[in-house]
Design an enzyme around this catalytic site. Structure first.
Site, PDB file in Angstrom:
ATOM      1  N   GLY A 128      11.244  -2.685   5.247  1.00 58.51           N
ATOM      2  CA  GLY A 128      10.488  -3.944   5.348  1.00 58.51           C
ATOM      3  C   GLY A 128       9.964  -4.334   3.972  1.00 58.51           C
ATOM      4  O   GLY A 128      10.146  -5.472   3.518  1.00 58.51           O
ATOM      5  N   HIS A 129       9.322  -3.374   3.289  1.00 58.20           N
ATOM      6  CA  HIS A 129       8.847  -3.641   1.925  1.00 58.20           C
ATOM      7  C   HIS A 129      10.028  -3.991   1.013  1.00 58.20           C
ATOM      8  O   HIS A 129       9.945  -4.916   0.195  1.00 58.20           O
ATOM      9  CB  HIS A 129       8.162  -2.397   1.334  1.00 58.20           C
ATOM     10  N   SER A 154       6.826  -0.068   9.919  1.00 59.25           N
ATOM     11  CA  SER A 154       5.449   0.003   9.420  1.00 59.25           C
ATOM     12  C   SER A 154       5.220   1.378   8.812  1.00 59.25           C
ATOM     13  O   SER A 154       5.747   2.373   9.315  1.00 59.25           O
ATOM     14  CB  SER A 154       4.480  -0.205  10.589  1.00 59.25           C
ATOM     15  N   MET A 196       0.837  -1.204   0.000  1.00 56.26           N
ATOM     16  CA  MET A 196       0.000   0.000   0.000  1.00 56.26           C
ATOM     17  C   MET A 196       0.872   1.255   0.000  1.00 56.26           C
ATOM     18  O   MET A 196       0.389   2.354   0.312  1.00 56.26           O
ATOM     19  CB  MET A 196      -0.944  -0.010   1.195  1.00 56.26           C
ATOM     20  N   GLN A 254      -2.674 -12.127   7.957  1.00 50.93           N
ATOM     21  CA  GLN A 254      -2.869 -11.891   6.517  1.00 50.93           C
ATOM     22  C   GLN A 254      -2.178 -12.987   5.699  1.00 50.93           C
ATOM     23  O   GLN A 254      -2.713 -13.457   4.692  1.00 50.93           O
ATOM     24  CB  GLN A 254      -2.317 -10.512   6.148  1.00 50.93           C
ATOM     25  N   ARG A 285       2.675   2.966   9.085  1.00 51.99           N
ATOM     26  CA  ARG A 285       1.928   3.739  10.090  1.00 51.99           C
ATOM     27  C   ARG A 285       2.849   4.413  11.109  1.00 51.99           C
ATOM     28  O   ARG A 285       2.428   5.350  11.785  1.00 51.99           O
ATOM     29  CB  ARG A 285       0.931   2.831  10.810  1.00 51.99           C
ATOM     30  N   ALA A 305       4.039   4.036   0.900  1.00 48.94           N
ATOM     31  CA  ALA A 305       4.782   4.577   2.036  1.00 48.94           C
ATOM     32  C   ALA A 305       5.866   3.554   2.389  1.00 48.94           C
ATOM     33  O   ALA A 305       5.968   3.071   3.521  1.00 48.94           O
ATOM     34  CB  ALA A 305       3.873   4.880   3.222  1.00 48.94           C
TER      35      ALA A 305
HETATM   36  P1  AMP Z   1       1.546  -2.902   3.452  1.00 48.11           P
HETATM   37  O1  AMP Z   1       2.066  -1.860   2.529  1.00 48.11           O
HETATM   38  O2  AMP Z   1       1.511  -2.503   4.888  1.00 48.11           O
HETATM   39  O3  AMP Z   1       0.268  -3.539   2.959  1.00 48.11           O
HETATM   40  O4  AMP Z   1       2.629  -4.069   3.393  1.00 48.11           O
HETATM   41  C1  AMP Z   1       2.978  -4.693   2.191  1.00 48.11           C
HETATM   42  C2  AMP Z   1       3.766  -5.945   2.495  1.00 48.11           C
HETATM   43  O5  AMP Z   1       4.946  -5.598   3.226  1.00 48.11           O
HETATM   44  C3  AMP Z   1       2.975  -6.925   3.379  1.00 48.11           C
HETATM   45  O6  AMP Z   1       3.191  -8.249   2.916  1.00 48.11           O
HETATM   46  C4  AMP Z   1       3.575  -6.700   4.728  1.00 48.11           C
HETATM   47  O7  AMP Z   1       3.469  -7.818   5.591  1.00 48.11           O
HETATM   48  C5  AMP Z   1       5.022  -6.405   4.385  1.00 48.11           C
HETATM   49  N1  AMP Z   1       5.659  -5.685   5.482  1.00 48.11           N
HETATM   50  C6  AMP Z   1       5.188  -4.588   6.145  1.00 48.11           C
HETATM   51  N2  AMP Z   1       6.002  -4.245   7.147  1.00 48.11           N
HETATM   52  C7  AMP Z   1       7.021  -5.152   7.145  1.00 48.11           C
HETATM   53  C8  AMP Z   1       8.177  -5.351   7.964  1.00 48.11           C
HETATM   54  N3  AMP Z   1       8.455  -4.555   8.992  1.00 48.11           N
HETATM   55  N4  AMP Z   1       8.998  -6.379   7.654  1.00 48.11           N
HETATM   56  C9  AMP Z   1       8.725  -7.208   6.610  1.00 48.11           C
HETATM   57  N5  AMP Z   1       7.643  -7.079   5.810  1.00 48.11           N
HETATM   58  C10 AMP Z   1       6.805  -6.072   6.075  1.00 48.11           C
END
Ligand code: AMP
Length: 278
Positions: free
Chosen positions: A35-36, A185, A29, A153, A187, A31
């Site tokens: 992690g991404h 995150s 999503m 998820q 967030r 930002a």
């Molecule tokens: P999101 O943009 O929050 O929907 O996250 C996209 C993907 O990145 C999802 O599969 C999340 O689980 C993964 N993700 C988010 N935060 C982290 C993190 N700190 N470490 C590893 N993967 C992450």
């Protein structure tokens, strides 16, 4: 990096490369943070072409202000993806993904969508199932990459893959954390400095459970973890529990993989985290 905003253009590209290239897919999503990027790196390791989507999916937000306040930083995201060698970015608008309006999954995905996130965010996983299925249909990846950060998820996506996309491989990547332990995150961008310090207690509490884990003393451990979080008046716990990591049910007497899961509000930001205990 090639950028697409329409399903038609991306589909034409996919038709061209699909016969010869392994496609890795990282749905996000936006930002974006490291992690991404760790998912992008893993995809690049295992696939010839890595496609990242950035789409803030309205149907998975049960709280309108959360959707409105979700950070949108496309320019910065594109820079990060480019720097990290992502091959393709797909950033459609809502009409591209929901041409018939904001309909969402109505199929029953069972217990896994009814507890924790499913219980506290009604309809959330139906939105997730809808958008991931739609993106899988469009991108047609060989392998998909999701983060353990969103533990439940991953279980829901595993069920979706089992039911509808058995040809797609699911790769679950480890949680990336700041040195302090705070799980990265999007967030976190909404936390001020004081809130960020309080948010560290979430990992501290989960880590307390991990370090002291014994299947006998679960209630006591959960209570101690809750007390760690309660030391900050900025935090309020939505749930914190230790469950069977395979089905999110109580552990009972079974010898099984175990996970501690938490959702905690820090100011008006809702944070989730988890830790595998064995
Ligand atoms: P999101 O943009 O929050 O929907 O996250 C996209 C993907 O990145 C999802 O599969 C999340 O689980 C993964 N993700 C988010 N935060 C982290 C993190 N700190 N470490 C590893 N993967 C992450």
């Amino acid at each position: 990096m090639i950028s697409f905003t329409t399903v038609n253009d991306l589909s034409a590209y996919i038709r061209e490369i699909k016969p010869t290239k392994t496609i890795g897919f990282v749905p996000t999503m936006g930002a974006l943070h490291q992690g991404h990027i760790s998912l992008i790196k893993q995809s690049k390791k295992l696939c010839e072409i890595t496609i990242c989507s950035i789409f803030v999916n309205p149907t998975q937000f049960n709280n309108p202000s959360d959707l409105e306040n979700y950070p949108r930083l496309l320019e910065n995201d594109m820079k990060l993806l480019l720097e990290n060698g992502c091959d393709v970015l797909f950033h459609p608008n809502v009409a591209q993904i929901y041409p018939d309006g904001l309909l969402k999954n109505e199929e029953d995905y069972g217990q896994v969508v009814r507890v924790f996130e499913g219980l506290h965010r009604p309809g959330h996983f139906d939105g997730v199932i809808t958008v991931v299925a739609s993106l899988f249909d469009i991108v047609k990846p060989n392998k998909s990459f999701f983060g353990q950060k969103d533990y439940q998820q991953c279980m829901v996506v595993a069920e979706l893959i089992k039911r509808k996309f058995p040809q797609i491989e699911l790769n679950i990547c480890p949680i990336l954390r700041e040195e302090s332990g705070l799980a990265l995150s999007s967030r976190n961008l909404r936390l001020n400095e004081t809130e960020k310090i309080s948010a560290l207690l979430i990992y501290k509490a989960l880590n307390h459970i991990k370090v002291n884990y014994s299947p006998k003393d679960l209630r006591k451990l959960i209570e101690e973890a809750k007390q760690i979080i309660a030391t900050s008046s900025l935090l309020s716990i939505e749930y914190l529990d230790i469950v069977n990591a395979n089905n999110l049910e109580p552990i009972g007497n079974s010898i099984t993989k175990v996970v501690a899961l938490a959702a905690v509000h820090c100011g008006d930001v809702r944070l989730i985290d988890n830790i595998l205990l064995n």
